[in-house]
Design an enzyme around this catalytic site. Sequence first.
Site, PDB file in Angstrom:
ATOM      1  N   ARG A   1      20.561  -7.708  -8.813  1.00  0.00           N
ATOM      2  CA  ARG A   1      19.831  -8.622  -7.971  1.00  0.00           C
ATOM      3  C   ARG A   1      19.900  -9.897  -8.959  1.00  0.00           C
ATOM      4  O   ARG A   1      19.665  -9.693 -10.021  1.00  0.00           O
ATOM      5  CB  ARG A   1      18.687  -8.034  -7.722  1.00  0.00           C
ATOM      6  CG  ARG A   1      17.449  -8.707  -6.908  1.00  0.00           C
ATOM      7  CD  ARG A   1      16.338  -8.242  -6.489  1.00  0.00           C
ATOM      8  NE  ARG A   1      16.653  -7.295  -5.466  1.00  0.00           N
ATOM      9  CZ  ARG A   1      15.783  -6.724  -4.735  1.00  0.00           C
ATOM     10  NH1 ARG A   1      14.521  -6.785  -5.084  1.00  0.00           N
ATOM     11  NH2 ARG A   1      15.896  -5.987  -3.510  1.00  0.00           N
TER      12      ARG A   1
ATOM     13  N   LYS B   1      19.704   0.134 -11.805  1.00  0.00           N
ATOM     14  CA  LYS B   1      19.643  -1.207 -11.224  1.00  0.00           C
ATOM     15  C   LYS B   1      19.674  -2.177 -12.338  1.00  0.00           C
ATOM     16  O   LYS B   1      19.485  -1.956 -13.463  1.00  0.00           O
ATOM     17  CB  LYS B   1      18.405  -1.348 -10.364  1.00  0.00           C
ATOM     18  CG  LYS B   1      18.460  -2.434  -9.052  1.00  0.00           C
ATOM     19  CD  LYS B   1      18.772  -1.827  -7.801  1.00  0.00           C
ATOM     20  CE  LYS B   1      18.931  -2.714  -6.770  1.00  0.00           C
ATOM     21  NZ  LYS B   1      19.340  -2.340  -5.687  1.00  0.00           N
TER      22      LYS B   1
ATOM     23  N   SER C   1      28.908  -3.844   2.418  1.00  0.00           N
ATOM     24  CA  SER C   1      28.199  -2.578   2.644  1.00  0.00           C
ATOM     25  C   SER C   1      27.237  -2.532   3.625  1.00  0.00           C
ATOM     26  O   SER C   1      26.508  -1.759   4.067  1.00  0.00           O
ATOM     27  CB  SER C   1      27.576  -2.205   1.162  1.00  0.00           C
ATOM     28  OG  SER C   1      26.793  -3.149   0.949  1.00  0.00           O
TER      29      SER C   1
ATOM     30  N   THR D   1      25.252   0.075   6.199  1.00  0.00           N
ATOM     31  CA  THR D   1      23.667   0.118   6.231  1.00  0.00           C
ATOM     32  C   THR D   1      23.054  -0.128   7.601  1.00  0.00           C
ATOM     33  O   THR D   1      22.287   0.441   8.025  1.00  0.00           O
ATOM     34  CB  THR D   1      23.264  -0.984   5.293  1.00  0.00           C
ATOM     35  OG1 THR D   1      24.066  -0.870   4.053  1.00  0.00           O
ATOM     36  CG2 THR D   1      21.805  -1.021   5.173  1.00  0.00           C
TER      37      THR D   1
ATOM     38  N   LEU E   1      17.421 -11.613  10.215  1.00  0.00           N
ATOM     39  CA  LEU E   1      18.470 -11.533  10.804  1.00  0.00           C
ATOM     40  C   LEU E   1      19.663 -11.772   9.980  1.00  0.00           C
ATOM     41  O   LEU E   1      20.680 -12.490  10.202  1.00  0.00           O
ATOM     42  CB  LEU E   1      18.781 -12.468  12.268  1.00  0.00           C
ATOM     43  CG  LEU E   1      17.788 -11.858  13.257  1.00  0.00           C
ATOM     44  CD1 LEU E   1      17.784 -13.024  14.425  1.00  0.00           C
ATOM     45  CD2 LEU E   1      18.122 -10.595  13.960  1.00  0.00           C
TER      46      LEU E   1
ATOM     47  N   LYS F   1      22.518 -10.003   6.861  1.00  0.00           N
ATOM     48  CA  LYS F   1      23.778  -9.247   6.992  1.00  0.00           C
ATOM     49  C   LYS F   1      23.538  -8.082   7.520  1.00  0.00           C
ATOM     50  O   LYS F   1      24.240  -7.473   8.475  1.00  0.00           O
ATOM     51  CB  LYS F   1      24.144  -8.933   5.425  1.00  0.00           C
ATOM     52  CG  LYS F   1      24.682 -10.320   4.778  1.00  0.00           C
ATOM     53  CD  LYS F   1      25.418  -9.705   3.421  1.00  0.00           C
ATOM     54  CE  LYS F   1      24.608  -9.310   2.362  1.00  0.00           C
ATOM     55  NZ  LYS F   1      23.585 -10.391   2.030  1.00  0.00           N
TER      56      LYS F   1
ATOM     57  N   ASP G   1      13.386 -14.731  11.863  1.00  0.00           N
ATOM     58  CA  ASP G   1      14.009 -15.135  10.709  1.00  0.00           C
ATOM     59  C   ASP G   1      13.690 -16.845  10.279  1.00  0.00           C
ATOM     60  O   ASP G   1      13.512 -17.504  11.188  1.00  0.00           O
ATOM     61  CB  ASP G   1      15.595 -15.123  10.896  1.00  0.00           C
ATOM     62  CG  ASP G   1      16.410 -15.011   9.632  1.00  0.00           C
ATOM     63  OD1 ASP G   1      16.850 -13.741   9.358  1.00  0.00           O
ATOM     64  OD2 ASP G   1      16.637 -15.870   8.813  1.00  0.00           O
TER      65      ASP G   1
ATOM     66  N   ALA H   1      14.056  -7.764   6.037  1.00  0.00           N
ATOM     67  CA  ALA H   1      13.990  -8.746   5.379  1.00  0.00           C
ATOM     68  C   ALA H   1      13.604  -8.598   3.872  1.00  0.00           C
ATOM     69  O   ALA H   1      14.291  -7.798   3.075  1.00  0.00           O
ATOM     70  CB  ALA H   1      13.243  -9.854   5.722  1.00  0.00           C
TER      71      ALA H   1
HETATM   72  P1  NAD Z   1      20.070 -11.079   3.625  1.00  0.00           P
HETATM   73  O1  NAD Z   1      19.800 -11.835   2.523  1.00  0.00           O
HETATM   74  O2  NAD Z   1      21.619 -11.010   4.114  1.00  0.00           O
HETATM   75  O3  NAD Z   1      19.151 -11.205   4.899  1.00  0.00           O
HETATM   76  C1  NAD Z   1      17.941 -11.453   4.726  1.00  0.00           C
HETATM   77  C2  NAD Z   1      17.243 -12.365   5.873  1.00  0.00           C
HETATM   78  O4  NAD Z   1      15.955 -12.073   6.091  1.00  0.00           O
HETATM   79  C3  NAD Z   1      17.944 -13.561   6.055  1.00  0.00           C
HETATM   80  O5  NAD Z   1      18.523 -14.104   7.254  1.00  0.00           O
HETATM   81  C4  NAD Z   1      16.573 -14.459   5.456  1.00  0.00           C
HETATM   82  O6  NAD Z   1      16.702 -15.562   6.038  1.00  0.00           O
HETATM   83  C5  NAD Z   1      15.546 -13.429   6.212  1.00  0.00           C
HETATM   84  N1  NAD Z   1      14.145 -13.483   5.689  1.00  0.00           N
HETATM   85  C6  NAD Z   1      13.756 -13.655   4.390  1.00  0.00           C
HETATM   86  N2  NAD Z   1      12.375 -13.568   4.426  1.00  0.00           N
HETATM   87  C7  NAD Z   1      11.919 -13.701   5.634  1.00  0.00           C
HETATM   88  C8  NAD Z   1      10.753 -13.515   6.315  1.00  0.00           C
HETATM   89  N3  NAD Z   1       9.394 -13.559   5.598  1.00  0.00           N
HETATM   90  N4  NAD Z   1      10.602 -13.481   7.685  1.00  0.00           N
HETATM   91  C9  NAD Z   1      11.672 -13.286   8.486  1.00  0.00           C
HETATM   92  N5  NAD Z   1      12.986 -13.221   8.052  1.00  0.00           N
HETATM   93  C10 NAD Z   1      13.179 -13.656   6.519  1.00  0.00           C
HETATM   94  O7  NAD Z   1      19.795  -9.375   3.080  1.00  0.00           O
HETATM   95  P2  NAD Z   1      20.586  -8.204   3.608  1.00  0.00           P
HETATM   96  O8  NAD Z   1      21.518  -7.788   2.975  1.00  0.00           O
HETATM   97  O9  NAD Z   1      20.684  -8.281   5.455  1.00  0.00           O
HETATM   98  O10 NAD Z   1      19.344  -6.979   3.390  1.00  0.00           O
HETATM   99  C11 NAD Z   1      17.920  -7.176   4.004  1.00  0.00           C
HETATM  100  C12 NAD Z   1      17.199  -5.986   3.520  1.00  0.00           C
HETATM  101  O11 NAD Z   1      17.839  -5.049   3.521  1.00  0.00           O
HETATM  102  C13 NAD Z   1      16.808  -6.512   2.145  1.00  0.00           C
HETATM  103  O12 NAD Z   1      15.602  -5.941   1.667  1.00  0.00           O
HETATM  104  C14 NAD Z   1      17.835  -5.512   1.363  1.00  0.00           C
HETATM  105  O13 NAD Z   1      17.273  -5.279  -0.077  1.00  0.00           O
HETATM  106  C15 NAD Z   1      17.949  -4.305   1.997  1.00  0.00           C
HETATM  107  N6  NAD Z   1      19.031  -3.562   1.995  1.00  0.00           N
HETATM  108  C16 NAD Z   1      20.415  -4.233   2.150  1.00  0.00           C
HETATM  109  C17 NAD Z   1      21.517  -3.259   2.026  1.00  0.00           C
HETATM  110  C18 NAD Z   1      22.891  -4.123   2.275  1.00  0.00           C
HETATM  111  O14 NAD Z   1      23.841  -3.132   2.390  1.00  0.00           O
HETATM  112  N7  NAD Z   1      22.956  -5.238   2.614  1.00  0.00           N
HETATM  113  C19 NAD Z   1      21.362  -2.068   1.732  1.00  0.00           C
HETATM  114  C20 NAD Z   1      20.306  -1.530   1.447  1.00  0.00           C
HETATM  115  C21 NAD Z   1      19.193  -2.002   1.594  1.00  0.00           C
END
Ligand code: NAD
Length: 379
Positions: free
Chosen positions: A53, A89, A155, A159, A190, A192, A212, A252
Site C-alpha cells: 500500500r 504486508k 485481481s 475479488t 464503485l 475496481k 462514490d 471503499a
Molecule cells: P479502488 O481504489 O479502485 O476503489 C475504491 C472506490 O471507493 C473509489 O472509486 C473511491 O472513489 C471510492 N470511495 C473512497 N472513499 C469513499 C467513501 N467514503 N464513500 C464512497 N466511496 C468512496 O479500490 P478497490 O480495488 O475497488 O478496493 C475496494 C476495497 O476492497 C478496498 O478496501 C480494498 O482494500 C478492498 N480489496 C480490494 C481487492 C482487490 O482485488 N482490488 C482485494 C481485497 C480487498
Amino acid sequence: MSLLEHPMGLKSELLTEFSEFEQVVFCNDQDTGLRAIIAIHNTAAGPAIGGCRMQPYPTMAEALEDVLRLAKGMTYKCAAADVDFGGGKSVIIGDPSTDKSPEMFRAFGKFVDSLNGRFYTGTDMGTTMEDFVHALKETNCIVGTPEMYGGSGDSSVPTAMGVIYALKATNKTLFGNDILAGRSYAIQGLGKVGYKVAEQLLEEGADLFVSDLDERLLEKITLKGKETGTQVKILKGDEIYSAEADVFVPCAVGGIINEETIEKLKVRAVAGSANNQLLHQKMGEKLQSRGILYAPDYITNSGGLIQVSDELYGSSKDRVLAKTKAIYYSITEVFSSAERNNLTTVEAANRMCEERIESRKRQNSFFLHNRRPKWDIRH
Ligand code: NAD
C-alpha cells in the site's frame, strides 16, 4: 521518525501483539526516496504474501500500525482461503500521485528480494500493476502483474466474483434461497471491485443504492441501470448507511462499521470487499445484537488472494474460478458455525482460521527458503 524516537507511539494493543510478528523490516533508499516497511506476521503455512500500500502516512508510527494490522489480517485471509501462504504486508510512505518513480519500485523490489522468498507482494491501494513491473526486474517475488509479464492480471475480477458468491451465501441464510434478483443492495464505492459487483448485480436483476466520491462512476452505473431496467439510486456521503436496502456492500474504505454508523443501518446484512470493515471486533457483537448478519470481510474479499497465490503454481483460470466459488461454502459454514456455537460470525471465522493456523504450526514452525521451489514454479 516518531516511532524510533517514541517507540510507545504504537497503540498499546499492537505493542502487546508486536511479539507475534516474525519479522518487520524498515527499508530506506535515499537515492530514490523510498521509505517502506515490510511486516511478516506468520509463515507457518508458507511464505508470507500481501500487497503493498502506498499512502502519505503522517507519522512512521501510523505506517507501522497499518502494516502490522494488515499483515496479521493476511494470515487469517490465507487460512480462510486455505492457501499455503502466511500473512505479510508492506507499505510505502509517500503520496502515490506525486512521489512514485520506476526507480523507487526497483529499490523496493531489491528489499523484497533480500528476504529470499519469505515475502511475496503486489498491488494494493495506491499502487498499480505497472509499478510492480519495475519491481519485478529486481525480484521474482512479485505477484499480480499484467498477463504479458507472466502475472495473472487484474485481481479485482476474482475479488468481485468472490463478493457475489458471499452475497449469494448471505441471501441463502437470510431468505432461504441464494437468488440475487429482486433484492436491493447499498454499495459504498464503485472502484475496481465495487463497480464490477454493481454491474453483476444489475445484470442479475437487483436494485441498487450507490455512493462514490467520483461522479463519473455514478453516471456510468446509472447508464448501466437504464440498460438493465433496474433501479439505481445515488446517495450522497453518509446517506448510504441508512439506505433502505436488504444488504450493505462496503467496497471503499475500512472502519466504516462503527458506533455511529451501526445505529443508522436498516439492512439485514453486511457483505462487501473493503478490508477491515469493523472499526473494532466488538462491532461484530453490535451487528449481531441488531439482527444484522455479517459476512466476514477477509473471506468475502479473498478472491484476489486466491488468484495471486495460484500464480505460483502456474496460473489456471479454472482453478481460480473453482476456489473463488468456494467462498460461498466458507461463508455458509461460518454462518452455521456461529449459530451452532453461539458466537458472532467474526468469532466463528477467527476460530476456524486459528485452528487451521495452529494445525499448520504443528507441521512447520516457520518457512525456510530451501523449501521455496516446492511452492513457486518460477524459481
Ligand atoms: P479502488 O481504489 O479502485 O476503489 C475504491 C472506490 O471507493 C473509489 O472509486 C473511491 O472513489 C471510492 N470511495 C473512497 N472513499 C469513499 C467513501 N467514503 N464513500 C464512497 N466511496 C468512496 O479500490 P478497490 O480495488 O475497488 O478496493 C475496494 C476495497 O476492497 C478496498 O478496501 C480494498 O482494500 C478492498 N480489496 C480490494 C481487492 C482487490 O482485488 N482490488 C482485494 C481485497 C480487498
